[in-house]
Enzyme design. Structure first.
Site, PDB file in Angstrom:
ATOM      1  N   MET A  36      -5.690  32.779  11.051  1.00 53.26           N
ATOM      2  CA  MET A  36      -5.410  33.884  11.981  1.00 53.26           C
ATOM      3  C   MET A  36      -6.252  33.721  13.253  1.00 53.26           C
ATOM      4  O   MET A  36      -6.459  34.683  13.997  1.00 53.26           O
ATOM      5  CB  MET A  36      -5.704  35.224  11.299  1.00 53.26           C
ATOM      6  CG  MET A  36      -4.800  35.457  10.100  1.00 53.26           C
ATOM      7  SD  MET A  36      -4.502  37.190   9.722  1.00 53.26           S
ATOM      8  CE  MET A  36      -6.145  37.729   9.317  1.00 53.26           C
ATOM      9  N   HIS A  43     -12.933  27.243   9.020  1.00 52.24           N
ATOM     10  CA  HIS A  43     -11.598  26.712   9.324  1.00 52.24           C
ATOM     11  C   HIS A  43     -11.671  25.204   9.566  1.00 52.24           C
ATOM     12  O   HIS A  43     -10.818  24.444   9.109  1.00 52.24           O
ATOM     13  CB  HIS A  43     -11.035  27.369  10.592  1.00 52.24           C
ATOM     14  CG  HIS A  43     -10.850  28.858  10.488  1.00 52.24           C
ATOM     15  ND1 HIS A  43     -11.559  29.747  11.254  1.00 52.24           N
ATOM     16  CD2 HIS A  43     -10.022  29.603   9.716  1.00 52.24           C
ATOM     17  CE1 HIS A  43     -11.167  30.984  10.963  1.00 52.24           C
ATOM     18  NE2 HIS A  43     -10.245  30.930  10.030  1.00 52.24           N
ATOM     19  N   LEU A 189     -19.045  32.215   6.607  1.00 53.35           N
ATOM     20  CA  LEU A 189     -18.474  32.348   7.952  1.00 53.35           C
ATOM     21  C   LEU A 189     -17.156  33.104   7.849  1.00 53.35           C
ATOM     22  O   LEU A 189     -16.396  32.919   6.900  1.00 53.35           O
ATOM     23  CB  LEU A 189     -18.254  30.972   8.563  1.00 53.35           C
ATOM     24  CG  LEU A 189     -19.534  30.171   8.788  1.00 53.35           C
ATOM     25  CD1 LEU A 189     -19.205  28.807   9.373  1.00 53.35           C
ATOM     26  CD2 LEU A 189     -20.494  30.897   9.712  1.00 53.35           C
ATOM     27  N   SER A 190     -16.929  33.973   8.814  1.00 54.79           N
ATOM     28  CA  SER A 190     -15.706  34.775   8.833  1.00 54.79           C
ATOM     29  C   SER A 190     -15.465  35.218  10.269  1.00 54.79           C
ATOM     30  O   SER A 190     -16.415  35.513  11.005  1.00 54.79           O
ATOM     31  CB  SER A 190     -15.898  36.011   7.942  1.00 54.79           C
ATOM     32  OG  SER A 190     -14.918  36.973   8.232  1.00 54.79           O
ATOM     33  N   SER A 191     -14.198  35.272  10.660  1.00 55.63           N
ATOM     34  CA  SER A 191     -13.890  35.727  12.023  1.00 55.63           C
ATOM     35  C   SER A 191     -14.410  37.144  12.216  1.00 55.63           C
ATOM     36  O   SER A 191     -14.809  37.535  13.310  1.00 55.63           O
ATOM     37  CB  SER A 191     -12.377  35.710  12.262  1.00 55.63           C
ATOM     38  OG  SER A 191     -11.849  34.475  11.850  1.00 55.63           O
ATOM     39  N   ARG A 192     -14.422  37.926  11.127  1.00 56.58           N
ATOM     40  CA  ARG A 192     -14.877  39.317  11.221  1.00 56.58           C
ATOM     41  C   ARG A 192     -16.380  39.440  11.505  1.00 56.58           C
ATOM     42  O   ARG A 192     -16.831  40.511  11.933  1.00 56.58           O
ATOM     43  CB  ARG A 192     -14.564  40.066   9.936  1.00 56.58           C
ATOM     44  CG  ARG A 192     -13.105  40.418   9.775  1.00 56.58           C
ATOM     45  CD  ARG A 192     -12.881  41.033   8.415  1.00 56.58           C
ATOM     46  NE  ARG A 192     -11.481  40.998   8.057  1.00 56.58           N
ATOM     47  CZ  ARG A 192     -10.597  41.925   8.385  1.00 56.58           C
ATOM     48  NH1 ARG A 192     -10.974  42.973   9.076  1.00 56.58           N
ATOM     49  NH2 ARG A 192      -9.343  41.811   8.024  1.00 56.58           N
TER      50      ARG A 192
HETATM   51  P1  AMP Z   1      -8.326  33.438   8.187  1.00 57.79           P
HETATM   52  O1  AMP Z   1      -8.196  32.877   9.562  1.00 57.79           O
HETATM   53  O2  AMP Z   1      -9.522  34.319   7.998  1.00 57.79           O
HETATM   54  O3  AMP Z   1      -7.048  34.030   7.673  1.00 57.79           O
HETATM   55  O4  AMP Z   1      -8.623  32.187   7.243  1.00 57.79           O
HETATM   56  C1  AMP Z   1      -7.801  31.056   7.248  1.00 57.79           C
HETATM   57  C2  AMP Z   1      -8.239  30.138   6.133  1.00 57.79           C
HETATM   58  O5  AMP Z   1      -9.604  29.773   6.317  1.00 57.79           O
HETATM   59  C3  AMP Z   1      -8.154  30.812   4.735  1.00 57.79           C
HETATM   60  O6  AMP Z   1      -7.672  29.874   3.800  1.00 57.79           O
HETATM   61  C4  AMP Z   1      -9.593  31.172   4.464  1.00 57.79           C
HETATM   62  O7  AMP Z   1      -9.905  31.267   3.093  1.00 57.79           O
HETATM   63  C5  AMP Z   1     -10.331  30.021   5.116  1.00 57.79           C
HETATM   64  N1  AMP Z   1     -11.715  30.389   5.417  1.00 57.79           N
HETATM   65  C6  AMP Z   1     -12.135  31.488   6.078  1.00 57.79           C
HETATM   66  N2  AMP Z   1     -13.489  31.517   6.110  1.00 57.79           N
HETATM   67  C7  AMP Z   1     -13.908  30.416   5.444  1.00 57.79           C
HETATM   68  C8  AMP Z   1     -15.193  29.881   5.124  1.00 57.79           C
HETATM   69  N3  AMP Z   1     -16.316  30.491   5.502  1.00 57.79           N
HETATM   70  N4  AMP Z   1     -15.251  28.731   4.438  1.00 57.79           N
HETATM   71  C9  AMP Z   1     -14.119  28.092   4.050  1.00 57.79           C
HETATM   72  N5  AMP Z   1     -12.885  28.537   4.313  1.00 57.79           N
HETATM   73  C10 AMP Z   1     -12.771  29.685   5.003  1.00 57.79           C
END
Ligand code: AMP
Length: 280
Positions: A36, A43, A189-192
């Site tokens: 996203m 990512h 790590l997280s976009s949030r």
């Molecule tokens: P998102 O953009 O948050 O929907 O995440 C896209 C993909 O990246 C999903 O498969 C998530 O599980 C993965 N993802 C998000 N954060 C991490 C992280 N810290 N480590 C590994 N994979 C991640």
């Protein structure tokens, strides 16, 4: 020679279904990384794995409205297309797919996703309709892209579990689980994380460190149920925190367990109004 040629081939940006069909016409062994946006090292680790295992890699960026059970959360989800594209270009990704809502949701589709009662646990219990939206969009994207492998993160463990189960019977693409990438303070790590202020970031990091050491110590602990209840109480004293769940579950079937073997601690919580999840 082929390697040299590949270095000069530019990343293709596909902005609709037609672009996608045209570009993927003769591509085989394609790796797909659905995102996203708000790209970070988590990512990037999925993209690097795809590049290693597949001939070509496609990254999608689509903030899927149907998986948000809260409009405010959808509206303020971090979006930075320019920065994301620059990261993807540096990584020499082959294709980026930037579909519109119309590209994804215009098709006459009769499939309706239902989450079974036994799966309405953890995030599914607190975010009504969330996983129905996630599985639906993943199914739609996969039918359009037809990748050989899809790379997804264990950070969203329940999502990975539900998608794997859904795809097992219906789809040829193989789901590849990838390890959670953390910052230097153990926070996943997280976009949030971008939505957290300095204090929020400090608290989130403290919680991660705390739960990592809690899980380690648990292997020798007795009365695990009580220990988890105590831990939940202890974490609930942080400022502006609201813990939705803190549970030990078996990592293969996500059933609640009191055995450490093959288990994971799952947490879902709000810090101010930012919702974070993790598993250890
Ligand atoms: P998102 O953009 O948050 O929907 O995440 C896209 C993909 O990246 C999903 O498969 C998530 O599980 C993965 N993802 C998000 N954060 C991490 C992280 N810290 N480590 C590994 N994979 C991640």
């Amino acid at each position: 020679m082929f390697y040299l040629l590949k270095c000069f081939i530019q990343m293709k940006i596909l902005i609709n279904k037609n672009d996608l069909n045209e570009a993927l016409n003769s591509v085989s062994n394609l790796g797909f990384v659905p995102t996203m946006g708000g790209l970070h090292r988590g990512h990037i680790s999925l993209i690097e794995r795809s590049k290693k295992e597949c001939n070509r890699t496609l990254v999608s960026i689509f903030v899927n409205p149907t998986q948000f059970n809260n409009t405010k959360d959808y509206n303020r989800y971090p979006r930075n297309k320019k920065k994301d594209l620059s990261i993807l270009r540096k990584l020499k990704v082959d294709f980026v797919f930037l579909p519109s809502n119309k590209d994804i949701y215009d098709s006459k589709r009769k499939i309706k996703i239902k989450i079974s009662k036994k799966d309405k646990i953890l995030c599914a219990k607190y975010r009504k309709g969330h996983f129905e939206g996630v599985i639906d969009v993943m199914d739609r994207l996969t039918r359009m892209i037809k990748p050989k492998k899809i790379f997804m993160g264990e950070k969203d463990f329940q999502q990975l579990y539900l998608i794997k189960n859904y795809f097992k019977k219906r789809n040829k693409s193989k789901i590849i689980s990838c390890k959670t990438i953390r910052d230097n303070h153990q926070l996943a790590l997280s976009s949030r994380n971008m939505l957290l202020d300095k204090k929020g970031l400090f608290i989130a990091r403290s919680i991660s460190k705390n739960l990592i050491s809690f899980k380690k110590k648990m292997s020798t602990a007795v009365n695990i149920k009580k220990k988890i209840a105590q831990k939940k109480k202890e974490l609930n004293v942080f400022d502006n925190i609201k813990i939705e769940y803190l549970e030990l579950r078996n990592k293969f079937d996500l059933k609640k367990t009191l055995k450490i073997k093959n288990s994971k601690v799952f947490i879902g919580y709000y810090l101010n109004d930012v919702r974070l999840i993790d598993n250890f």
